[in-house]
Design a protein around this motif. Structure first.
Motif, mmCIF file in Angstrom:
data_model
loop_
_atom_site.group_PDB
_atom_site.id
_atom_site.type_symbol
_atom_site.label_atom_id
_atom_site.label_comp_id
_atom_site.label_asym_id
_atom_site.label_seq_id
_atom_site.Cartn_x
_atom_site.Cartn_y
_atom_site.Cartn_z
ATOM 1 N N ASP A 1 37.712 38.911 30.690
ATOM 2 C CA ASP A 1 38.217 38.889 32.249
ATOM 3 C C ASP A 1 39.418 38.311 32.217
ATOM 4 O O ASP A 1 39.996 38.461 33.121
ATOM 5 N N LEU B 1 39.719 52.062 34.345
ATOM 6 C CA LEU B 1 39.158 50.676 34.326
ATOM 7 C C LEU B 1 39.784 49.933 35.554
ATOM 8 O O LEU B 1 39.286 48.766 35.798
ATOM 9 N N THR C 1 31.189 45.043 41.781
ATOM 10 C CA THR C 1 30.060 45.697 41.899
ATOM 11 C C THR C 1 30.018 46.942 42.898
ATOM 12 O O THR C 1 29.164 47.971 42.799
ATOM 13 N N ARG D 1 41.012 39.613 35.724
ATOM 14 C CA ARG D 1 40.296 39.911 36.680
ATOM 15 C C ARG D 1 39.233 38.585 36.572
ATOM 16 O O ARG D 1 39.043 38.044 35.727
ATOM 17 N N ARG E 1 32.750 37.571 27.882
ATOM 18 C CA ARG E 1 33.002 38.243 29.001
ATOM 19 C C ARG E 1 34.191 37.019 29.695
ATOM 20 O O ARG E 1 34.866 37.741 30.634
ATOM 21 N N ALA F 1 36.399 48.783 36.966
ATOM 22 C CA ALA F 1 36.266 47.538 36.315
ATOM 23 C C ALA F 1 37.167 46.305 36.979
ATOM 24 O O ALA F 1 37.011 45.178 36.397
ATOM 25 N N ALA G 1 33.701 41.546 37.123
ATOM 26 C CA ALA G 1 33.638 42.892 37.186
ATOM 27 C C ALA G 1 33.129 43.350 38.778
ATOM 28 O O ALA G 1 32.156 42.852 38.982
#
Length: 570
Positions: free
Chosen positions: A280, A365, A290, A285, A276, A369, A288
Motif C-alpha cells: 500500500d 489497478l 471496496t 494507497r 499489505r 485497486a 484497497a
C-alpha cells in the motif's frame, strides 16, 4: 517458411552513412553483438569495483540478506535474487581461495589499487555487481531467442536483443539499483521465449521447462503475476496458443511451478499484514477500495499519468530509434511466403498482445485497486515489447545500411555508460552531502571498530539504508552478523546466532542521530529482548574518516560496543 522481408540488395546503399553503417553490420551477428555487450558490462563492473568503496541500498540489502539461506527475507520481495547473491558470494570466496592456492595474493592487488586510487576494494561490492551484470547480460540472448521464433531473419532477431543496450532503463539504471526488477525482467524474456517455442513445437521437455521457468519467475518479484496473467490472456486469443492451454501436459508445468514457489508463498502468508502495509505504501494507497467511489476517481488521473510516464521511459530511446532507422520497413510491406502461415501469424499476434495486455492490466489497478502512483521500475517488464517490434519490422523492407546503423548507434550509446559511471562516482565523492554511499571509508571504519575492541559477534545497524548502507562493512568484518532491527522492512530478518557468541556492536549516523547512545541507555537495544539497556561499561565513540577519491571528511559514524554481548545481540 519465412517471415523476413529483409532484402539488402533491394536498396543499395551509398554515401557516408552507408560506409558508417557498414562498421555496425557485423553487430547483427549474435557472437559479435553479445560479445561487445559482455565486454561493456565487465568494464562497468570493473569501474565500480575499482572506484567505489561500497554499493547503494540494493547492494546493501543483498549483502544483509545473503548472510544465510531462507524461504523469505522481507515481505516486499521474493528470495531468488538473494539466493543468487549468496551463491555468488560463495563463488567469489572460492575464487579468492583458489588464487591464494596458486600463489596469487588478491590482498596485494587490493593494496596496490588502494595506493593508486585511494580506494580499498570491497569484495561484497564485487559479489553484487557481478550478479547484476550476469542478470542483465542474460536478457540479451533471451530477447533474441524469443524474436527468432517469430522471424527467419537472424540479423533482426539479434538486433532485438542488442536494442536493450540502447535502453536507459536497461543499460544504465540497473548499475545503480533495481536488483529484483532486473531479475524479473530477465525472467519475463525467458517466459516469452519458452512459451513461443512451446507453442511452435509442444513437447514434454518444453512443458517441464515452462514449469521451471515460471516457478523461478515467481520468486523474482511479485508483480511478475501481471505478466503471467497477460501471457494467459494473450494465449486465449489465438488458435495456436489455445492448443497449448488445452494440452494436458500443462498441468505438469503448473505443478512444477507450484512446487518451486510454494515454500516461499507459505512463508509470505505468515507475513501477509506486513506485506499489505508495504505494498500500500509503495503504490500510494491507504487500502484497497471496496467500491468505485469518489476517492478512486480522484486518483485516476495521477495514477494513469504516473503509469504512462514510466512506461514510456522504460522503452526510450531504443523503440523510437528502431522505428526511425527502419522507416523503410514501416512503408514497404511486401507479401512473403511466411505471411500465409496461420501458426506464425498467431505467434506474432500473441507476442504483440502480451505487452499490450500487461499495460492494460497495470492501468486497471488504478480504478480497481486504488493505485495512485507507480514507481519507475514497476513497468519494466514492458521492455519485452522489443520482441514483437523487431519481428514486425523484419517483415518489411530492411536494408543492410539500416541494420548496421541501428547496431552502431546502440553500441555508441552503451559506450557512454562506463564513462558516465566513472564521472558519477567521482562527482559523488567530490560533491555529495547526505548520500555519499559509494565513497564512504568502510575499510577504515572496520579498522577503527576492531581497534575499539570488537572481535566479532552481532552488529545492529540503525539509520536509513539510503544514506548510510553499513552492510558494506560485511566484507571487512568477517566475524560479524548484521541486523537492521529498526527497519520496518528488514526488522524480521535475523541470520543464525554467532557461534561462539561474540560482542554486541551498535552503529548509527552520528550527525543525524546524535542522541542514539542516550536512547540506548534508557530504552534498550531495539529487538534484542527485555532489559537490554546499554550498560555503563559499554564503549561508546565516534569514528571519523575521509571519502575516497576526494579526501573530503566523511560523515561521522557513531558506535556502542558491549564486550561479551547483550541480550540476543552477541
Amino acid at each position: 517458411m519465412s517471415l523476413s522481408a529483409s532484402d539488402p540488395a533491394s536498396a543499395p546503399a551509398a554515401g557516408p552513412i552507408a560506409r558508417l553503417a557498414s562498421w555496425g553490420l557485423p553487430l547483427s551477428r549474435p557472437g559479435v553483438a553479445f560479445g561487445v555487450v559482455a565486454v561493456l558490462l565487465a568494464l562497468v563492473v570493473a569501474i565500480q569495483v575499482a572506484m567505489q568503496t561500497g554499493g547503494r541500498n540494493d547492494d546493501a540489502e543483498l549483502l544483509l540478506f545473503s548472510q544465510t539461506l531462507a524461504w523469505g527475507y522481507d515481505p516486499l520481495n521474493p528470495p531468488l535474487v538473494v539466493w543468487l547473491a549468496w551463491l555468488m558470494g560463495q563463488a567469489v570466496a572460492g575464487a579468492g581461495h583458489l588464487l591464494a592456492a596458486l600463489g596469487l595474493d588478491a590482498d596485494a592487488w587490493g593494496a596496490a589499487l588502494a595506493g593508486a586510487l585511494g580506494v580499498t576494494p570491497n569484495p561484497g561490492l564485487l559479489t553484487t555487481r557481478v550478479l547484476i551484470a550476469l542478470l542483465l547480460f542474460a536478457a540479451y540472448p533471451l530477447a533474441r531467442a524469443a524474436t527468432r521464433t517469430l522471424t527467419s531473419d537472424p540479423g533482426m532477431a539479434t538486433l532485438s536483443g542488442l536494442s536493450l543496450a540502447a535502453l536507459v532503463a536497461w543499460a544504465w539504471a540497473p548499475h545503480i539499483n533495481l536488483a529484483h526488477t532486473v531479475a524479473m525482467t530477465t525472467a519475463s524474456f525467458a517466459l516469452v521465449a519458452v512459451v513461443l517455442r512451446l507453442a511452435r513445437a509442444p513437447s514434454w521437455g518444453g512443458f517441464v521447462l515452462l514449469g521451471v521457468v515460471t516457478g523461478l519467475a515467481l520468486l523474482t518479484k511479485y508483480n511478475i503475476v501481471l505478466l503471467l496473467a497477460a501471457l494467459l490472456l494473450a494465449g486465449l486469443a489465438t488458435p495456436t496458443t489455445r492448443v497449448v492451454l488445452r494440452d494436458g501436459r500443462l498441468w505438469l508445468s503448473i505443478g512444477l511451478a507450484a512446487v518451486i514457489a510454494a515454500p516461499h508463498v507459505v512463508w509470505l502468508l505468515f507475513q501477509w499484514t506486513a506485506f499489505r502495509t508495504l505494498v500500500d505504501s509503495k503504490l500510494g494507497r491507504d487500502a484497497a477500495p471496496t467500491a468505485v467511489d469518489a476517492d478512486v476517481w480522484s486518483g485516476l488521473v495521477p495514477g494513469l499519468a504516473s503509469l504512462g510516464e514510466h512506461a514510456l521511459m522504460v522503452i526510450l530511446p531504443a523503440v523510437p530509434l528502431a522505428l526511425l532507422v527502419f522507416w523503410r520497413a514501416l512503408l514497404v510491406r511486401p507479401a512473403r511466403d511466411g505471411d500465409a502461415d496461420p501458426r506464425q501469424r498467431d505467434l506474432f499476434r500473441f507476442a504483440a498482445l502480451v505487452p499490450l495486455l500487461l499495460l492494460l492490466l497495470m492501468a486497471a489497478l488504478v480504478p480497481l485497486a486504488g493505485v495512485t502512483s507507480f514507481n519507475p521500475h514497476h513497468p519494466y517488464a514492458l521492455i519485452i515489447v522489443v520482441v514483437p517490434l523487431f519481428a514486425w519490422l523484419s517483415r518489411g523492407r530492411v536494408t543492410d545500411a539500416a541494420r548496421g546503423l541501428f547496431a552502431l548507434v546502440c553500441v555508441v550509446l552503451s559506450l557512454v555508460v562506463p564513462l558516465a559511471m566513472a564521472d558519477m562516482i567521482h562527482r559523488t565523492a567530490r560533491t555529495c552531502v547526505a548520500k555519499c554511499n559509494t565513497a564512504l571509508p568502510y575499510a577504515a571504519w572496520a579498522d577503527g571498530l576492531r581497534a575499539a575492541g570488537f572481535g566479532g559477534g552481532t552488529v545492529l545497524v540503525l539509520g536509513s539504508v539510503h544514506h548510510l548502507p553499513l552492510e558494506n562493512l560485511r566484507a571487512f568484518l568477517p566475524g560479524a552478523r548484521l541486523l537492521r532491527p529498526a527497519d520496518h522492512q528488514k526488522s524480521g530478518f535475523a541470520p543464525p546466532p554467532s557461534s561462539p557468541p561474540g560482542d554486541c556492536l551498535v552503529l548509527w549516523p552520528a550527525a543525524s542521530l546524535p542522541e542514539t547512545a542516550a536512547r540506548l541507555r534508557t530504552g534498550g537495544l531495539p529487538g534484542q529482548g527485555p532489559d537490554t539497556r546499554l550498560p555503563a561499561e559499554a564503549v561508546v565513540g565516534v569514528l571519523d574518516g575521509h571519502l575516497a577519491l576526494s579526501g573530503r571528511p566523511a560523515p561521522p559514524l557513531g558506535y556502542a560496543l558491549v564486550p561479551g554481548g547483550l541480550g540476543s545481540c552477541r
